[in-house]
Design a protein around this motif. Structure first.
Motif, short mmCIF file in Angstrom:
data_model
loop_
_atom_site.label_atom_id
_atom_site.label_comp_id
_atom_site.label_asym_id
_atom_site.label_seq_id
_atom_site.Cartn_x
_atom_site.Cartn_y
_atom_site.Cartn_z
N ASP A 67 -40.40 -32.80 -42.54
CA ASP A 67 -39.75 -33.47 -43.08
C ASP A 67 -39.50 -33.75 -44.64
O ASP A 67 -38.77 -33.70 -45.27
CB ASP A 67 -39.71 -34.94 -42.16
N MET A 68 -41.08 -33.96 -44.99
CA MET A 68 -41.48 -34.07 -46.33
C MET A 68 -40.91 -32.90 -47.19
O MET A 68 -40.23 -33.14 -48.38
CB MET A 68 -42.77 -34.37 -46.58
N VAL A 69 -40.99 -31.67 -46.73
CA VAL A 69 -40.52 -30.58 -47.53
C VAL A 69 -38.91 -30.62 -47.73
O VAL A 69 -38.50 -30.47 -48.76
CB VAL A 69 -40.89 -29.16 -46.98
N ASN A 70 -38.46 -30.70 -46.73
CA ASN A 70 -36.93 -31.06 -46.59
C ASN A 70 -36.25 -32.01 -47.40
O ASN A 70 -35.42 -31.82 -48.40
CB ASN A 70 -36.28 -30.95 -45.22
N LEU A 71 -37.05 -33.19 -47.34
CA LEU A 71 -36.62 -34.46 -48.14
C LEU A 71 -36.84 -34.02 -49.54
O LEU A 71 -35.91 -34.54 -50.30
CB LEU A 71 -37.21 -35.54 -47.42
N ARG A 72 -37.99 -33.48 -49.85
CA ARG A 72 -38.16 -33.24 -51.38
C ARG A 72 -37.24 -32.36 -51.85
O ARG A 72 -36.42 -32.47 -53.01
CB ARG A 72 -39.55 -32.62 -51.58
N ARG A 73 -36.71 -31.18 -51.10
CA ARG A 73 -35.63 -30.21 -51.53
C ARG A 73 -34.47 -31.13 -51.62
O ARG A 73 -33.63 -30.83 -52.79
CB ARG A 73 -35.58 -29.34 -50.41
N ILE A 74 -34.13 -31.76 -50.77
CA ILE A 74 -32.81 -32.48 -50.62
C ILE A 74 -32.55 -33.46 -51.83
O ILE A 74 -31.67 -33.46 -52.54
CB ILE A 74 -32.37 -33.02 -49.45
N GLN A 95 -34.20 -33.46 -54.65
CA GLN A 95 -34.15 -32.68 -55.61
C GLN A 95 -32.74 -32.22 -56.00
O GLN A 95 -32.27 -32.36 -57.31
CB GLN A 95 -35.08 -31.80 -56.04
N ARG A 96 -32.18 -31.72 -54.99
CA ARG A 96 -30.64 -31.23 -55.14
C ARG A 96 -29.71 -32.58 -55.65
O ARG A 96 -28.94 -32.22 -56.46
CB ARG A 96 -30.49 -30.79 -53.83
N LEU A 97 -29.97 -33.67 -54.79
CA LEU A 97 -29.35 -34.87 -55.64
C LEU A 97 -29.40 -35.25 -56.80
O LEU A 97 -28.63 -35.76 -57.61
CB LEU A 97 -29.52 -35.86 -54.64
N VAL A 98 -30.77 -35.25 -57.41
CA VAL A 98 -30.81 -35.61 -58.79
C VAL A 98 -30.34 -34.47 -59.68
O VAL A 98 -29.89 -34.79 -60.71
CB VAL A 98 -32.47 -35.55 -58.96
#
Length: 149
Positions: free
Chosen positions: A136-143, A145-148
């Protein structure tokens, strides 16, 4: 244009968006309540102190501070007014141009931030990190960052 049509807003996308908003609101409300109860400091005030602590010379122009904490300029001005009254920050003219105003974190503000950070960090672990597994943490970081980006 092709990316826009590929990502058309559908009911599932709307459900994900709403879940994201509810999750964010739930966590931020809990963090705000704990900071207020234990430290008599709002989450926005805590964020201002963090931004100033991380800035060179613990100082930021008010416009930079507003951008960093995602508040309006008038909202930051009111908040900095309150923080200045209780001795956590000071304000001064920017030497380089004489027109701008900068906020600077005081030693008292740094001490207050250190105390509040314990409450905040424990809350982030309890209300956020402990509820997510490593994937979850890996996916949330990736998501995120994509939003930023």
């Amino acid at each position: 244009m092709a990316a826009e049509s590929q990502n058309a807003f559908d009911p599932e996308g709307f459900a994900v968006w709403r879940a994201y908003l509810r999750g964010h609101a739930t966590v931020t409300r809990a963090l705000e309540a704990e900071l207020l109860a234990e430290q008599r400091l709002s989450l926005a005030a805590y964020d201002v102190l963090v931004q100033l602590a991380e800035a060179p010379e613990r100082r930021l122009r008010m416009t930079e501070l507003a951008d960093a904490v995602l508040l309006s300029r008038s909202g930051v001005t009111r908040l900095v007014d309150r923080l200045e009254r209780i001795g956590l920050v000071t304000r001064s003219r920017v030497r380089e141009d004489g027109r701008g105003v900068a906020a600077t974190l005081t030693e008292r503000g740094m001490d207050r931030l250190r105390r509040a950070s314990r409450t905040h960090q424990q809350g982030v672990v309890r209300h956020f990190a402990d509820r997510l597994d490593e994937a979850d943490m890996v996916n949330l970081r990736r998501i995120s960052q994509r939003l930023v980006d």
